[in-house]
Design an enzyme around this catalytic site. Structure first.
Site: not given
Ligand SMILES: [Zn+2]
Length: 175
Positions: A55, A99
């Site tokens: 991420q 997120l």
């Molecule tokens: Zn996630």
């Protein structure tokens, strides 16, 4: 002195990086520990309760989690090369968010308890039996390491709507 932690930019849907399968980590060294600390800092800043390395654009099998409640002492957890070794037939449903898919939430059903084998921040082998929010969060983050997102667990119609919305937003930003 001390080492300053850095908040990293988050990878957002529909970035194809989110579909990449992350590679196992061979050595737990100070560079990796710094990455873990940066991930925690980035997660707390967002704020979120879990973050996988992919991420922030790093395709390696590491994730961080903190499911402590607001006002409680922080409980940062680092999972390196996590592997689900058992999961219950009993299932539970949580409303999940991500997120990398900001401001979208949906209910997801997963095994209620799981056993996970992993290396901790010091490279020590650990085994954890997780239930409740921690079990859900761990499964959500381990999915990230395999290029799987929580929207893959909802209906196809809903998923396509979310992807379309984020693709449109990304296009608008690019202009
Ligand atoms: Zn996630």
């Amino acid at each position: 002195m001390g080492t300053a932690m850095t908040i990293k930019p988050l990878i957002i849907l529909p970035d194809p990086l989110l579909r990449q399968v992350s590679k196992p980590i061979e050595r737990v060294d100070s560079d990796l520990q710094r990455l873990a600390d940066d991930m925690l800092e980035t997660m707390y800043d967002a704020p979120g309760i879990g973050l996988a390395a992919i991420q922030i654009g790093v395709p390696r099998r590491m994730l961080v989690i903190d499911v402590s409640r607001e006002g409680e002492e922080k409980q940062p957890l680092v999972f390196i090369n996590p592997e689900v070794v058992k999961s219950s037939d009993e299932r539970s449903v949580y409303e999940e968010g991500c997120l990398s898919i900001p401001d979208y939430y949906a209910e997801v059903e997963r095994p209620a308890t799981i056993g996970v084998k992993y290396l901790d921040r010091d490279g020590k082998e650990q085994l954890i039996d997780a239930d409740g929010l921690l079990a859900t969060c761990l499964q959500h983050e381990i999915d990230h390491l395999n290029g799987v997102l929580f929207i893959d667990h909802i209906s196809r119609l809903k998923r396509e709507m979310v992807i379309k919305k984020f693709a449109k937003a990304a296009k608008a930003k690019a202009i």
